[in-house]
Scaffold this active site. Structure first.
Site, mmCIF file in Angstrom:
data_model
loop_
_atom_site.group_PDB
_atom_site.id
_atom_site.type_symbol
_atom_site.label_atom_id
_atom_site.label_comp_id
_atom_site.label_asym_id
_atom_site.label_seq_id
_atom_site.Cartn_x
_atom_site.Cartn_y
_atom_site.Cartn_z
ATOM 1 N N ASP A 1 56.589 36.348 54.195
ATOM 2 C CA ASP A 1 57.174 36.884 55.273
ATOM 3 C C ASP A 1 56.270 36.711 56.637
ATOM 4 O O ASP A 1 55.165 36.552 56.352
ATOM 5 C CB ASP A 1 57.715 38.358 55.245
ATOM 6 N N ARG B 1 63.208 48.196 70.496
ATOM 7 C CA ARG B 1 62.022 47.665 69.613
ATOM 8 C C ARG B 1 60.497 47.868 70.301
ATOM 9 O O ARG B 1 59.530 48.135 69.691
ATOM 10 C CB ARG B 1 62.045 46.678 68.808
#
Length: 279
Positions: A148, A36
């Site tokens: 979020d 990532r």
């Protein structure tokens, strides 16, 4: 006397992520972290992920780099109508139960909070099923909040544009009714949620590790699915406790199927394996 080992760069990075987000990344996640962050390593012309993390931890990278890393590390997959039985329970049980309560109290608005909304599929699934209930004659208003920690996911959710392959789990009639297509070539293979649902659904940033949440305290139902499994025991307990404070009496908390045994709170009684009601 045995000396304590010095934390590695990876150890210190995982500790930082846990302190900021609550997410525990075991050593087995080293490869995932490397994958990532690979583009960030290349962006700075560094030899490997460890060199990148060293600079990050030392504060030698721009200030906006850490939020970007958190965004990359904490992004989780989601889909429309995931764990669809929850939406069946929402319209078949929670909605009539809460609307009866609301009418007795003289109010009509039904409030739903998607507490880890990612790119918005969960929140817009709820919007579709609630709108379907309205179309079938249930007289009520509703508002949906999606929150979020990922700024990138919140941007996607607010845009409400989804690729065709993401719509495969949405019933065909609902795709026709609640998604729009444009003639613009840049929108080929994509569709956007209709304005009526977007107007009832808003998104904003929220970190579940914060000590308090700027959210109404009379929410009818909170979805917090497949998030608690990433937290340690203490953080799970504290997050559930904070969320319970935002659920109206008689309201509901829905968690993921792997999280049924996690929720333990004196004000929440289990009505189904993944569904809890506030006493």
């Amino acid at each position: 006397m045995q000396m304590a080992s010095t934390p590695t760069t990876g150890d210190r990075f995982r500790q930082l992520i846990r302190s900021l987000t609550g997410i525990s990344l075991p050593p087995s996640k080293v490869q995932m972290i490397d994958q990532r962050l690979r583009r960030r390593v290349v962006e700075y012309g560094l030899p490997d992920t460890e060199a990148y993390l060293e600079k990050l931890l030392a504060g030698e990278l721009p200030q906006d780099e850490l939020p970007r890393v958190i965004d990359l590390i904490t992004t989780n997959t989601t889909s429309f109508f995931r764990e669809s039985e929850h939406f069946d329970f929402l319209t078949g049980h929670i909605l009539p139960d809460r609307l009866a309560k609301a009418r007795a109290e003289g109010r009509k608005r039904f409030k739903l909070w998607s507490a880890a909304s990612s790119e918005g599929a969960e929140a817009f699934t709820a919007a579709m099923v609630l709108e379907e209930a309205r179309r079938k004659g249930a007289g009520f208003d509703y508002a949906i909040l999606g929150t979020d920690i990922s700024a990138r996911m919140l941007e996607r959710a607010t845009a409400a544009i989804y690729a065709d392959e993401q719509l495969t789990t949405v019933p065909r009639d609902l795709v026709t009714r609640y998604f729009l297509r444009a003639d613009d070539p840049s929108m080929a293979g994509k569709a956007r949620i209709v304005p009526e649902l977007r107007a009832r659904t808003r998104f904003r940033h929220l970190n579940l590790m914060d000590k308090s949440y700027a959210v109404d305290r009379d929410v009818d139902v909170i979805f917090l699915r497949n998030v608690l499994i990433y937290f340690d025991a203490t953080d799970k307990e504290q997050v559930v406790d904070r969320l319970a404070g935002h659920i109206a009496k008689g309201g509901y908390l829905l968690v993921g199927h792997a999280e049924s045994m996690i929720v333990r709170h004196p004000l929440l009684r289990q009505v189904k394996p993944t569904i809890f009601q506030k006493c």
